[in-house]
Structure formats: structure tokens, C-alpha cells
Design an enzyme around this catalytic site. Sequence first.
Site, PDB file in Angstrom:
ATOM      1  N   ASP A 122      16.747   6.089   1.975  1.00  0.00           N
ATOM      2  CA  ASP A 122      17.737   5.214   1.346  1.00  0.00           C
ATOM      3  C   ASP A 122      17.275   3.768   1.409  1.00  0.00           C
ATOM      4  OD1 ASP A 122      18.408   4.186   3.826  1.00  0.00           O
ATOM      5  OD2 ASP A 122      20.447   4.955   3.848  1.00  0.00           O
ATOM      6  N   GLU A 166      22.857   4.929  -2.625  1.00  0.00           N
ATOM      7  CA  GLU A 166      21.466   4.490  -2.520  1.00  0.00           C
ATOM      8  C   GLU A 166      20.593   5.496  -1.782  1.00  0.00           C
ATOM      9  OE1 GLU A 166      23.581   2.308   0.937  1.00  0.00           O
ATOM     10  OE2 GLU A 166      24.082   3.157  -1.010  1.00  0.00           O
TER      11      GLU A 166
END
Length: 293
Positions: free
Chosen positions: A171, A214
Amino acid sequence: MADDKTIIADPGASIFNPPKKTAACFVQYSGANLGKRYVLDQKDMVVGRSPNVQIVVNEQSVSRNHAQCLALGDNVAITDLGSSNGTYVNDKRIAEQHTLHDGDIIRLGNIVFKFFAQGNIENVFHDKIYRMATIDGGTQTFNKKYLIEALESEFKFSRTYSRNLSLIYFDLDFFKKVNDTYGHNVGDFILRETSGLVKSMIRKDDIFCRFGGEEFVILLPATDAKTAYDLAERIRIQTEQHDFKSEGHVIKQTISLGVSQLNQSMSSPKDLLEDADQKLYQSKTNGRNQVTI
């Protein structure tokens, strides 16, 4: 990395601008990959359960080398390769080479395909529908639904054939701060740009998905942990060195990554995913912008 021949849909291709002359293809009408399109773009393509064929169908009712598709000029012919459950065209079992016609229904074991001849524009719209169900619109990577299905399939495949399977979970570091500081348009740009960087570094058969927000996952068939780690480190360095330029801003962005390889202690696909997630968490707690294996 080894050259694996499994065919998957390309998440980078445009779904709104079909080519003027479409290639012949199969569209899968049953099984886990319902709606998947297999382009018949080689002169000789074998369909089967073996990891070494051109079109891999991970289904027990399909033989390892089930059927052969041959390009004969503008036509395509199919031949059964001595399969256990036979090859059927329009519900008739074929015993010799059979030339396919637009709209023919092919059955290999329990798996059903529809054949679309070269130039049939309808096959592009099947692909569009499939992509709309499996592609994340913001990043043009596969979505979480596709990942879960692909992970299940690759897990079974790797167990059956003792084939390596690795997974990278990553991420973007401090991404909320990016959105709060520069706005969501810039944040969305960074997600797209990061996805583009990753797609430029992986094989066409690796499965790259946006897991949510994300968070991203790269599923790596026929790949051991060391190779996966080396790839993850290259992705980390490339991201760290990249200038993200949007709306007059030049932003530096880093990522944290976790790498896991399938092992005998893992009893389900979820175990592989969770192990990589735990490694990602270690990367974040140890200071971010690093790979943990």
C-alpha cells in the site's frame, strides 16, 4: 522470471475502442471464469489443465491436454487430443478435426465455450462486459472480486501441480495525508500513476489487483519467494524515485510491501493473502518504504 503461458484478460487494454478487425476467440460460458475471453491469436493453441498449454482451464473434468485449435487461413479448426471426457461441438462429440463456425458451442468436460469467428464485433462487447465486472475503473487494474477468484484458482492449481505461487501485498505510505494536502484528484492521479509503474514491471500473466483504497496485490504464478522479493524491491525503488507531477505539484511517494510464498502450512488461499498482509504490516511498523518477506 519464468515464462508462464496462462492467458488472462489484459486490464490495460481499452474497452471503448475495439479494433477494426477482431480476432477469433472463445468466451467461457460456465465455471469460475464465466465471461472470460480467450483470443485465438496463435496458429496452434492447446486447451487443457496442464500449466504448459496455451489456454489453461483449471477444471478437473478437463484433461491436461484436452483439445487443439489450429488456424486454417481465416478459419479455426478444433481437434480432440484423446481427452477423458471428450470434445463436443454443438452437443456432438467430435472424433476428428472439425472446422468451427461463428456461434458454435464447444464443451470440454464441464466447461462450455462459445466460438466467435474473426471479425465478429460481438466478442468485443462480451469482453467489455467482462472487464466492467472485473476491472477497477480508477486504476485499470483487476478488482478485489477478480483477485479472490484468481487466488482460489491459482491456489488449487499450485497445490495440484506442486507449482510455486507467491503474492505481493502493498500500500501507499501516508496516503491519507496526500489526499488531505493536495485533494482527491491528485490522490487519484498518484494511484493511477503507481499502477502504471507496476504494470510496466510485471509479466503479462501476473495478476495485479487493487484490493481496496490504496492497497494492491500482485499474484505471481510459478514464482518463488526470492524472485517475488526481488520484484517487490524493484517496484519499491522505482516508486520512491518517481516524480508524481499533478496540478502543478511534484510529489514524492513511497510504498510498503509484504511478500509471501505458498507453503504446506497454508490450508486455504486466505492464508497466503493474510501472511502477505502480516508482512506488509511489519514493513509499516518498522518504518515504511521497505519490503518484508
